[in-house]
Design a protein around this motif. Structure first.
Motif, PDB file in Angstrom:
ATOM      1  N   UNK A   1      28.476  32.605  48.672  1.00  0.00           N
ATOM      2  CA  UNK A   1      28.751  33.562  47.603  1.00  0.00           C
ATOM      3  C   UNK A   1      28.287  33.011  46.256  1.00  0.00           C
ATOM      4  N   UNK A   2      28.176  33.880  45.249  1.00  0.00           N
ATOM      5  CA  UNK A   2      27.834  33.396  43.898  1.00  0.00           C
ATOM      6  C   UNK A   2      28.898  32.437  43.367  1.00  0.00           C
ATOM      7  N   UNK A   3      28.602  31.762  42.252  1.00  0.00           N
ATOM      8  CA  UNK A   3      29.547  30.844  41.623  1.00  0.00           C
ATOM      9  C   UNK A   3      30.914  31.499  41.516  1.00  0.00           C
ATOM     10  N   UNK A   4      31.935  30.701  41.799  1.00  0.00           N
ATOM     11  CA  UNK A   4      33.262  31.275  41.961  1.00  0.00           C
ATOM     12  C   UNK A   4      34.130  31.123  40.714  1.00  0.00           C
ATOM     13  N   UNK A   5      34.780  32.216  40.336  1.00  0.00           N
ATOM     14  CA  UNK A   5      35.819  32.205  39.316  1.00  0.00           C
ATOM     15  C   UNK A   5      37.108  31.755  39.993  1.00  0.00           C
TER      16      UNK A   5
ATOM     17  N   UNK B   1      35.212  42.223  27.686  1.00  0.00           N
ATOM     18  CA  UNK B   1      35.014  40.891  27.070  1.00  0.00           C
ATOM     19  C   UNK B   1      35.141  39.745  28.080  1.00  0.00           C
ATOM     20  N   UNK B   2      36.033  39.906  29.055  1.00  0.00           N
ATOM     21  CA  UNK B   2      36.209  38.869  30.076  1.00  0.00           C
ATOM     22  C   UNK B   2      34.989  38.814  30.990  1.00  0.00           C
ATOM     23  N   UNK B   3      34.492  39.978  31.406  1.00  0.00           N
ATOM     24  CA  UNK B   3      33.288  40.007  32.238  1.00  0.00           C
ATOM     25  C   UNK B   3      32.131  39.309  31.523  1.00  0.00           C
ATOM     26  N   UNK B   4      31.975  39.615  30.248  1.00  0.00           N
ATOM     27  CA  UNK B   4      30.889  39.015  29.454  1.00  0.00           C
ATOM     28  C   UNK B   4      31.001  37.485  29.460  1.00  0.00           C
ATOM     29  N   UNK B   5      32.210  36.995  29.244  1.00  0.00           N
ATOM     30  CA  UNK B   5      32.453  35.549  29.229  1.00  0.00           C
ATOM     31  C   UNK B   5      32.123  34.931  30.591  1.00  0.00           C
TER      32      UNK B   5
ATOM     33  N   UNK C   1      25.742  36.900  38.527  1.00  0.00           N
ATOM     34  CA  UNK C   1      26.741  37.317  39.515  1.00  0.00           C
ATOM     35  C   UNK C   1      27.777  36.205  39.634  1.00  0.00           C
ATOM     36  N   UNK C   2      29.024  36.581  39.828  1.00  0.00           N
ATOM     37  CA  UNK C   2      30.057  35.582  40.130  1.00  0.00           C
ATOM     38  C   UNK C   2      30.993  36.176  41.174  1.00  0.00           C
ATOM     39  N   UNK C   3      31.784  35.319  41.796  1.00  0.00           N
ATOM     40  CA  UNK C   3      32.654  35.795  42.881  1.00  0.00           C
ATOM     41  C   UNK C   3      34.082  35.312  42.681  1.00  0.00           C
ATOM     42  N   UNK C   4      34.965  35.917  43.439  1.00  0.00           N
ATOM     43  CA  UNK C   4      36.379  35.573  43.422  1.00  0.00           C
ATOM     44  C   UNK C   4      36.867  35.655  44.854  1.00  0.00           C
ATOM     45  N   UNK C   5      37.624  34.640  45.295  1.00  0.00           N
ATOM     46  CA  UNK C   5      38.187  34.665  46.646  1.00  0.00           C
ATOM     47  C   UNK C   5      39.694  34.834  46.551  1.00  0.00           C
ATOM     48  N   UNK C   6      40.209  35.863  47.224  1.00  0.00           N
ATOM     49  CA  UNK C   6      41.646  36.124  47.214  1.00  0.00           C
ATOM     50  C   UNK C   6      42.173  35.894  48.628  1.00  0.00           C
TER      51      UNK C   6
END
Length: 448
Positions: free
Chosen positions: A9-13, A31-35, A43-48
């Motif tokens: 996956x892309x770099x992870x938040x 603003x958070x998306x931009x940051x 692209x970035x990813x998040x794993x829940x």
């Protein structure tokens, strides 16, 4: 083979950062998306939990891939198919697969350019009537004015003679109430138990049912009258499924009409508000629009011909929607595992594409935050259109695109002819709900 080796996956938040930012994201995610994009790339990813993945992207290749090139593997997310359908039913916006295709093929002819041309005179009459009493020489909050206008244009185009002011106002009220609650449900899923326990879900489902009954009554009155009226309702009543020769059921017609109201009024109101604000901020652009309209009107009285010649006005509208796309984000979930760019993703991954960020991505746009309508003229237009998604893309591109453009051009030309527009503020604020809603866009209209 472990999941970490199989999928990438892309770099992870980090999940911690996500929860720390959650309340701010709920209020305004942009603003958070931009940051995050500035930190992680396009692209970035998040794993829940152990297996749930989310990707957010402003990459054009990913947008093209999920919306066009491999769109069959990417269905609407649960946000759209579950949350929206609970209140809006099963219309074009909320369904997928074979049923969506069947409905799209059925309804598409009603939105054909020739059919839209037949609605222009009626559309223009509504616009002139609504804007006849604009407040002059006084700062006006523009969005409520444009919202009322756009709603009435959709309503009169749908039901030319068949709706009272009382019913119209009730439909508008219900749509706004339900949408505001929907935002809470989508952004605060952990409070679902409270929304249910406190009776809020029940209350809004009841409102949605009331809306159904109002629309059903209008349809039944029309079919009983057997009147031939040149409006969208008539066009939808005349549509027939190609294999059975039957028309839509009453319930299906109600669901599609609700979608037309939702999709057709707020996005247009947003785009018009942002465009008038920009015209008021850039008087030299406004003057060019005025000169183009005067020149066109000197050559023809035919409204459709006039609309087809508004090259510069269309460029202004496109540049406004580039900076402030009314439908600012979309999402999809993959039905099967897939390779997307350099990533191999598990089925059920939620992929969001931020059109707001893609339209301002410096990889695709020179001076991306600058208002420059020239991007959509001549040779530059070919380049710009590759990265431009004001109405989505692919087979699921907004069915009412032609209707919306006609309405916006008629409204812009009518006001610019009569008034000089001045923006009261140097900066505009917005609220990213289901659509990108302008906040406090104040302008002043002075008679020419």
């Amino acid at each position: 083979m472990s999941e970490n080796k199989k999928y990438n996956y892309p770099n992870r938040l980090s999940i911690l950062r996500f929860f720390l930012d959650a309340e701010g994201v709920r209020k305004n995610p942009i603003p958070f998306h931009k940051r995050y994009f500035e930190k992680f790339g396009d692209s970035f990813s998040l794993k829940i939990g152990n297996s749930k993945h989310i990707i957010l992207s402003r990459d054009n290749e990913i947008a093209q891939y999920i919306l066009q090139k491999n769109q069959k593997n990417y269905h609407k997310s649960r946000f759209q198919s579950v949350y929206l359908s609970k209140y809006l039913g099963h219309g074009l916006l909320t369904v997928d697969g074979d049923f969506w295709l069947k409905q799209r093929r059925l309804i598409q002819p009603a939105f054909h350019k020739q059919k839209m041309n037949q609605l222009v005179e009626n559309m223009n009459r509504t616009i002139v009537s609504e804007l006849d009493c604009l407040v002059e020489e006084e700062s006006v909050d523009l969005f409520p004015v444009m919202s009322k206008l756009a709603f009435n244009v959709v309503a009169k185009s749908l039901f030319e003679l068949s709706i009272s002011e009382e019913k119209l106002n009730r439909i508008k009220f219900i749509i706004e109430e339900v949408q505001n609650f929907l935002i809470k449900e989508i952004r605060l899923p952990h409070k679902a138990w409270w929304f249910s326990l406190s009776g809020q879900v029940k209350k809004h489902l009841k409102l949605a049912q009331e809306n159904n009954l109002i629309i059903k009554e209008i349809i039944e009155e029309r079919t009983a009258s057997r009147k031939e009226v040149n409006d969208l309702l008539n066009m939808l009543l005349e549509t027939r499924y190609e294999y059975t020769g039957e028309g839509m059921s009453i319930q299906q017609l109600i669901d599609e009409i609700k979608i037309i109201f939702i999709a057709g009024h707020e996005t247009t109101a947003n785009a018009l508000t942002f465009t008038f604000y920009l015209l008021g901020k850039y008087p030299e652009v406004q003057e060019k629009v005025f000169q183009e309209i005067i020149e066109i009107e000197s050559t023809t009285n035919d409204l459709v011909e006039q609309l087809q010649k508004m090259t510069y006005l269309n460029a202004v509208l496109n540049e406004s929607m580039r900076l402030y796309p009314p439908a600012w984000i979309t999402d999809r979930q993959n039905v099967a595992d897939d390779t997307i760019g350099q990533f191999y993703i598990k089925k059920g991954t939620l992929i969001g594409v931020s059109f707001y960020e893609l339209h301002r991505n410096p990889k695709y746009w020179e001076n991306p935050n600058e208002f420059n309508p020239e991007r959509f003229l001549g040779e530059q237009k070919k380049h710009s259109m590759q990265y431009f998604y004001p109405f989505g893309a692919g087979p699921r591109m907004c069915i009412g695109t032609g209707f919306a453009i006609y309405e916006m051009c008629l409204t812009l030309s009518y006001i610019v002819k009569k008034y000089v527009i001045k923006s009261s503020k140097t900066e505009i604020e917005f609220n990213p709900l289901i659509t990108l809603k302008p906040v406090g866009a104040e302008v002043l209209f002075s008679k020419r």
